[in-house]
Design a protein around this motif. Structure first.
Motif, short mmCIF file in Angstrom:
data_model
loop_
_atom_site.label_atom_id
_atom_site.label_comp_id
_atom_site.label_asym_id
_atom_site.label_seq_id
_atom_site.Cartn_x
_atom_site.Cartn_y
_atom_site.Cartn_z
N PHE A 14 50.94 37.80 34.18
CA PHE A 14 50.14 36.72 33.59
C PHE A 14 50.46 35.38 34.26
O PHE A 14 49.57 34.58 34.54
N GLY A 15 51.74 35.16 34.53
CA GLY A 15 52.13 33.92 35.20
C GLY A 15 51.52 33.81 36.59
O GLY A 15 51.08 32.73 37.00
N LYS A 16 51.47 34.93 37.32
CA LYS A 16 50.87 34.91 38.65
C LYS A 16 49.37 34.65 38.58
O LYS A 16 48.80 33.98 39.45
N PHE A 17 48.74 35.19 37.56
CA PHE A 17 47.31 34.90 37.36
C PHE A 17 47.09 33.41 37.14
O PHE A 17 46.22 32.80 37.77
N LEU A 18 47.87 32.82 36.23
CA LEU A 18 47.71 31.39 35.95
C LEU A 18 48.01 30.56 37.20
O LEU A 18 47.34 29.56 37.47
N PRO B 206 50.26 43.18 40.61
CA PRO B 206 50.01 44.54 41.07
C PRO B 206 48.57 45.00 40.96
O PRO B 206 48.06 45.63 41.86
N ALA B 207 47.90 44.69 39.85
CA ALA B 207 46.55 45.24 39.64
C ALA B 207 45.47 44.20 39.83
O ALA B 207 44.33 44.43 39.50
N ALA B 208 45.83 43.03 40.36
CA ALA B 208 44.85 41.96 40.49
C ALA B 208 44.55 41.72 41.96
O ALA B 208 45.32 42.09 42.84
N PRO B 209 43.40 41.11 42.29
CA PRO B 209 43.12 40.78 43.67
C PRO B 209 44.17 39.82 44.22
O PRO B 209 44.79 39.06 43.47
N ALA B 210 44.35 39.83 45.51
CA ALA B 210 45.32 38.91 46.13
C ALA B 210 44.95 37.48 45.82
O ALA B 210 45.80 36.63 45.66
N ARG B 211 43.67 37.22 45.73
CA ARG B 211 43.18 35.91 45.34
C ARG B 211 41.97 36.13 44.45
O ARG B 211 41.30 37.15 44.58
N PRO B 212 41.65 35.17 43.59
CA PRO B 212 40.40 35.30 42.84
C PRO B 212 39.23 35.50 43.78
O PRO B 212 39.19 34.96 44.87
N ILE B 213 38.27 36.29 43.36
CA ILE B 213 37.19 36.74 44.24
C ILE B 213 36.48 35.58 44.93
O ILE B 213 36.23 35.62 46.13
N GLU B 214 36.17 34.53 44.19
CA GLU B 214 35.38 33.46 44.78
C GLU B 214 36.15 32.64 45.79
O GLU B 214 35.57 31.82 46.48
N GLU B 215 37.47 32.89 45.90
CA GLU B 215 38.27 32.11 46.83
C GLU B 215 38.47 32.80 48.17
O GLU B 215 39.14 32.29 49.04
N ARG C 156 45.07 30.61 39.49
CA ARG C 156 43.98 29.73 39.03
C ARG C 156 44.31 28.26 39.26
O ARG C 156 43.46 27.48 39.67
N LEU C 157 45.57 27.89 39.00
CA LEU C 157 45.97 26.50 39.26
C LEU C 157 45.82 26.12 40.72
O LEU C 157 45.46 24.99 41.05
N SER C 158 46.11 27.07 41.61
CA SER C 158 46.05 26.77 43.04
C SER C 158 44.65 26.38 43.47
O SER C 158 44.48 25.72 44.50
N ARG C 159 43.66 26.76 42.69
CA ARG C 159 42.28 26.47 43.04
C ARG C 159 41.93 25.01 42.84
O ARG C 159 41.14 24.45 43.62
N PHE C 160 42.49 24.36 41.83
CA PHE C 160 42.03 23.00 41.53
C PHE C 160 43.13 21.99 41.22
O PHE C 160 42.91 20.79 41.35
N TYR C 161 44.32 22.45 40.80
CA TYR C 161 45.30 21.49 40.29
C TYR C 161 45.85 20.55 41.36
O TYR C 161 46.01 19.35 41.10
N PRO C 162 46.16 21.01 42.58
CA PRO C 162 46.67 20.06 43.58
C PRO C 162 45.69 18.92 43.89
O PRO C 162 46.09 17.75 43.95
N VAL C 163 44.41 19.27 44.08
CA VAL C 163 43.46 18.20 44.38
C VAL C 163 43.24 17.33 43.16
O VAL C 163 43.02 16.10 43.28
N HIS C 164 43.32 17.92 41.96
CA HIS C 164 43.22 17.11 40.74
C HIS C 164 44.34 16.08 40.68
O HIS C 164 44.10 14.90 40.41
N LEU C 165 45.58 16.51 40.94
CA LEU C 165 46.71 15.57 40.91
C LEU C 165 46.56 14.50 41.99
O LEU C 165 46.89 13.33 41.76
N ARG D 47 47.17 27.53 50.08
CA ARG D 47 47.94 28.45 50.91
C ARG D 47 49.43 28.37 50.58
O ARG D 47 50.12 29.39 50.52
N TRP D 48 49.92 27.16 50.37
CA TRP D 48 51.33 26.98 50.05
C TRP D 48 51.68 27.61 48.71
O TRP D 48 52.68 28.32 48.59
#
Length: 398
Positions: free
Chosen positions: A87-91, A371-380, A94-103, A361-362
């Motif tokens: 669950f932590g890896k999933f979150l 284990p059972a999730a895509p390496a990255r969210p599909i749209e990324e 998701r954060l990697s998608r928008f949080y750095p540019v948001h900050l 990327r970082w």
């Protein structure tokens, strides 16, 4: 007679669901640009006012799209509690998608507000440096109870979507209990009814649905997207039928918004129809799908988060210079509008290249994939496909 095979739920990269994000983000820009454009050139009122008053429905479509895409990528992962590490890896993904540019945008905005105050000016909606800023940093500005949109206003929707991610281990197992097409359709109807019924009592005014009480809106539309994916997962042929008439589905969705607006009803009432655009596109058929899968559309989808996050701070800051006093008359007003639009696109590109992509990327290198999730969210996963495709079309395999 042999039984026809049941249609499978969509899997892998769905280019059109990436491409549509750029156009939805562009509509959001038009919505927020509208009052400034009308002030600069009053003759543009007929074009901008419909977007200003009714274009907000694209955010509801964003929530539906998010629920659908997250379900397609993580349905098996969250069919039962996957454990805290997963669950932590999933979150984190998701954060990697928008949080750095948001900050990064927030930091620039704080510096700009402080700088403008030092010279006796004030950027609108600056917010305070305590509670308002804390809610932005902690992604809780879209959880309700606010008196106004402060700092980077559009972040409320990312904050509300973040709330959906936090309870995803509860939401997805519930949706997956809809094990027949009829149950999935009813689930979709109920999910769409959540915001519509709530706001029938609370009010559909902009304040209520954005900062006063936005979570019913986010959870309802997000759940609607999950239910639409479940509809395909249980073998319903409805998504296939919708995919054969994607163009008409899009036209009917726009018409539903127009009809609601012309009758004086809130445009959000069109949500049950608008949401059907997502499963239709997921079938990967038709001219609309091909248009949204072109190289230009896919690049627009890649830049959509950056554009979404930078355009309001840019417009608010630039309005100190680009306004009817400094850009008087229709001709100069048009120049001012073009500067506002061009500046938003340039800053979005810079934010993507300098902050968003390197930070993604970082952050991904810091953890291994679940284990059972895509390496990255599909749209990324579209950028590499775009760069590798010589004809502007991308492979649709996972």
């Amino acid at each position: 007679m042999t039984e026809q095979p049941r249609p499978a739920a969509p899997t892998g990269l769905i280019p059109s669901l990436v491409g549509i994000r750029g156009y939805l983000a562009l509509i959001v820009v038009v919505v927020h640009l509208a009052p400034f454009a009308v002030a600069l050139v009053p003759a543009t009122e007929a074009f901008f006012l419909p977007f200003w008053h009714h274009g907000y429905v694209v955010l509801d479509l964003f929530f539906v799209l998010s629920g659908f895409v997250i379900s397609s990528g993580y349905a098996r992962t969250f069919a039962r509690w996957p454990g805290w590490p997963t669950f932590g890896k999933f979150l984190w993904a998701r954060l990697s998608r928008f949080y750095p540019v948001h900050l990064a945008v927030l930091a620039v905005m704080v510096a700009a507000v402080l700088g403008s105050r030092a010279v006796g000016r004030e950027i609108p909606h600056g917010g305070d440096l305590t509670w308002d800023l804390l809610r932005q940093v902690t992604l809780t500005s879209g959880w309700g109870g606010a008196d106004a949109l402060t700092w980077n206003g559009p972040v409320w929707s990312l904050s509300a979507e973040w709330a959906c991610y936090l309870v995803l281990p509860v939401l997805l197992p519930l949706v997956q209990r809809l094990r027949t097409p009829t149950a999935a359709v009813l689930g979709y109807v109920v999910a769409c009814a959540i915001p519509l019924v709530c706001y029938s009592f609370l009010g559909f005014d902009d304040g209520t649905i954005t900062y006063g009480m936005p979570l019913p809106r986010a959870f309802g539309a997000f759940l609607a997207g999950c239910a639409l994916y479940q509809l395909a997962a249980v073998g319903s042929r409805i998504p296939q039928w919708l995919g054969r008439v994607t163009g008409p589905v899009v036209a009917v969705a726009v018409l539903a918004i127009v009809v609601a607006a012309s009758l004086g009803y809130p445009s959000m009432l069109a949500l049950p129809v608008v949401g059907l655009v997502v499963p239709a596109l997921a079938q990967r058929h038709g001219l609309v799908d091909r248009f949204l899968s072109t190289r230009v559309s896919l690049l627009g989808g890649e830049y959509s988060v950056a554009l979404f996050l930078v355009h309001v701070p840019w417009i608010l800051a630039a309005s100190l210079v680009v306004n009817p006093r400094t850009f008087p008359g229709p001709a100069w007003g048009v120049v001012g509008i073009l500067l506002l639009v061009a500046g938003a696109f340039v800053l979005a590109w810079l934010a993507y290249v300098v902050v968003e992509r390197p930070a993604q990327r970082w952050m991904r290198r810091l953890v291994r994939r679940a284990p059972a999730a895509p390496a990255r969210p599909i749209e990324e996963r579209v950028e590499e496909r775009v760069e590798a495709a010589p004809n502007g079309r991308t492979d649709t395999s996972p």
